[in-house]
Enzyme design. Structure first.
Site, PDB file in Angstrom:
ATOM      1  N   HIS A 139      10.255 -17.137  12.592  1.00  0.00           N
ATOM      2  CA  HIS A 139      10.669 -17.762  11.320  1.00  0.00           C
ATOM      3  C   HIS A 139       9.635 -17.659  10.197  1.00  0.00           C
ATOM      4  CE1 HIS A 139      14.162 -19.004  13.400  1.00  0.00           C
ATOM      5  NE2 HIS A 139      13.788 -20.185  13.818  1.00  0.00           N
TER       6      HIS A 139
ATOM      7  N   HIS B 299      18.536 -22.849   8.355  1.00  0.00           N
ATOM      8  CA  HIS B 299      18.410 -23.364   9.720  1.00  0.00           C
ATOM      9  C   HIS B 299      18.954 -24.788   9.862  1.00  0.00           C
ATOM     10  CE1 HIS B 299      16.890 -23.705  13.721  1.00  0.00           C
ATOM     11  NE2 HIS B 299      16.104 -22.649  13.630  1.00  0.00           N
TER      12      HIS B 299
ATOM     13  N   GLU C 247      22.888 -19.651  12.617  1.00  0.00           N
ATOM     14  CA  GLU C 247      22.039 -18.983  11.630  1.00  0.00           C
ATOM     15  C   GLU C 247      22.534 -17.554  11.444  1.00  0.00           C
ATOM     16  OE1 GLU C 247      17.932 -19.709  13.300  1.00  0.00           O
ATOM     17  OE2 GLU C 247      19.228 -20.870  14.602  1.00  0.00           O
TER      18      GLU C 247
HETATM   19  C1  BGC Z   1      15.383 -20.058  17.592  1.00  0.00           C
HETATM   20  C2  BGC Z   1      14.959 -21.039  18.654  1.00  0.00           C
HETATM   21  C3  BGC Z   1      13.991 -22.011  18.042  1.00  0.00           C
HETATM   22  C4  BGC Z   1      14.690 -22.688  16.899  1.00  0.00           C
HETATM   23  C5  BGC Z   1      13.793 -23.655  16.192  1.00  0.00           C
HETATM   24  C6  BGC Z   1      16.060 -20.814  16.517  1.00  0.00           C
HETATM   25  O1  BGC Z   1      16.445 -19.943  15.503  1.00  0.00           O
HETATM   26  O2  BGC Z   1      16.198 -19.050  18.109  1.00  0.00           O
HETATM   27  O3  BGC Z   1      14.392 -20.389  19.759  1.00  0.00           O
HETATM   28  O4  BGC Z   1      13.563 -22.936  18.968  1.00  0.00           O
HETATM   29  O5  BGC Z   1      15.127 -21.742  15.989  1.00  0.00           O
HETATM   30  O6  BGC Z   1      12.622 -23.071  15.873  1.00  0.00           O
END
Ligand code: BGC
Length: 387
Positions: A140, A213, A351
């Protein structure tokens, strides 16, 4: 007094400009039904900058609260089948809580949504090193991703109020090449849909994969888990991953597996299928699905139905994939709204994005953006009910 009418209209105009609340309400419309956008101070960041909170409201009474810190959707109030408005997202009570510990609740994600293996990729013969923040990988956007920066906000009033957010990530920021100018516009539509338009340009070749998210729980108030939610995903194939949730390169047909959501399926029915290695690796669902339908036109990607509230959420996107994450890593340690601790699987995320780790998989749709090109994607989360 001769100038009274002019003075009055000047006073009205001034109040509209300074009151931070200016709506498109027509005469005789009740206050709670007016569409528009309000701005209030949200608080101060550790570096002294101040963040604001914007409330977008449509004539049907739906509201979206968004802060320019991380572009975070702080709340989404939508009606249930009896017309009761409740929040369908996970969120925190204050700006300082978002700053202290936020597992990306509601946030804009960038420069690259999801993982890049070992925090490394090569572009035009040069290898770039990114921050490692997740099981030996980059997740991210790194240490200070787009979820932790202050965006410049421009409210746009109207029957479909919008909030334009702009941020320029510097060349080298979080290890990525190129000054990247990003614009994200949230629009609250009349039909209870929140539209998100993403746009970006760069001055050097780079990689981009933007998403939002938000953690959803359609029961309202997130008082219990999402295992009874019914999900449909318009996707024949899964992006298979290894133990660290990095794509192996295989796109696996979902038919007959725990990942088959082509027909509406209860989330909890196969989520603990220990015979499925992909379920084991994700600790449940934490994978990208390849969306059916080619090209970058808007297509229905997912539908979520919550039987007790009757709420339905449809997700449409121009993106080629969707990460369906069932909050497997929530463990009650993040205390959210009204002091409520969010436990494992108390929310689900949808997402919309390109495939994880695309920069290291030449066979995946490209995430490279070059100078002169414009990155443009759209995702719409639309709410309705059924009895
Ligand atoms: C990821 C997860 C992660 C979450 C929060 C998601 O997009 O695939 O593995 O724990 O985001 O960070």
């Amino acid at each position: 007094m001769k100038f009274l009418p002019q003075l009055l209209s000047l006073a009205l105009l001034t109040s509209c400009l300074t009151m931070t609340s200016c709506s498109s309400k027509k005469e005789n419309e009740s206050d709670d039904k007016k569409a528009g956008i309000d701005k209030t101070a949200y608080g101060q960041l550790p570096d002294g900058q101040t963040a604001d909170l914007y409330t977008l409201r449509n004539a049907a009474g739906m509201t979206a609260q968004i802060t320019n810190y991380g572009g975070i959707i702080v709340g989404l109030q939508v009606p249930d089948k009896d017309g009761k408005f409740e929040d369908v997202t996970l969120g925190q009570d204050s700006l300082s809580s978002y700053v202290k510990n936020n597992p990306y609740f509601g946030a804009l994600i960038g420069r690259y949504g999801n993982r890049i293996a070992k925090g490394k990729f090569t572009l035009d013969g040069k290898t770039y090193d990114l921050f490692i923040n997740n099981m030996g990988n980059h997740l991210h956007g790194g240490k200070v991703g787009f979820d932790k920066v202050l965006w410049t906000a421009t409210p746009v009033d109207g029957d479909e109020p919008a909030l334009k957010l702009a941020y320029t990530a510097k060349d080298g920021e979080e290890g990525y090449p190129g000054n990247l100018s990003v614009e994200v516009t949230y629009t609250l539509q009349k039909d209870n849909a929140l539209k998100i338009d993403y746009k970006a340009t760069t001055d050097k070749p780079t990689v981009v994969n933007l998403t939002n998210h938000t953690y959803f729980n359609l029961t309202g108030g997130a008082k219990r888990d999402i295992l009874d939610h019914v999900v449909t995903l318009n996707a024949d194939k899964l992006i298979a991953v290894d133990q660290t949730l990095i794509p192996t390169g295989e796109l696996k047909p979902v038919a007959g597996t725990a990942f088959d959501f082509l027909k509406p399926s209860v989330v909890g029915s196969r989520i603990n299928d220990s015979t499925d290695t992909q379920i084991k690796y994700g600790g449940g669902y934490d994978h990208g699905w390849v969306l059916n339908g080619s090209g970058d036109s808007l297509k229905l990607a997912a539908t979520v139905y919550e039987p007790t509230s009757g709420r339905v959420m449809e997700v449409r996107t121009t993106e080629p994939a969707i990460q369906f994450y069932t909050g497997n890593f929530l463990d009650g340690s993040v205390v959210g709204r009204e002091g409520f601790a969010y436990k494992k699987r108390y929310a689900l995320c949808l997402e919309t994005e390109h495939y994880p780790d695309s920069p290291n998989h030449p066979a995946f749709p490209t995430t490279v953006l070059k100078p002169g090109e414009t990155y443009k994607t759209t995702t719409i989360y639309q709410f309705s009910t059924k009895k």
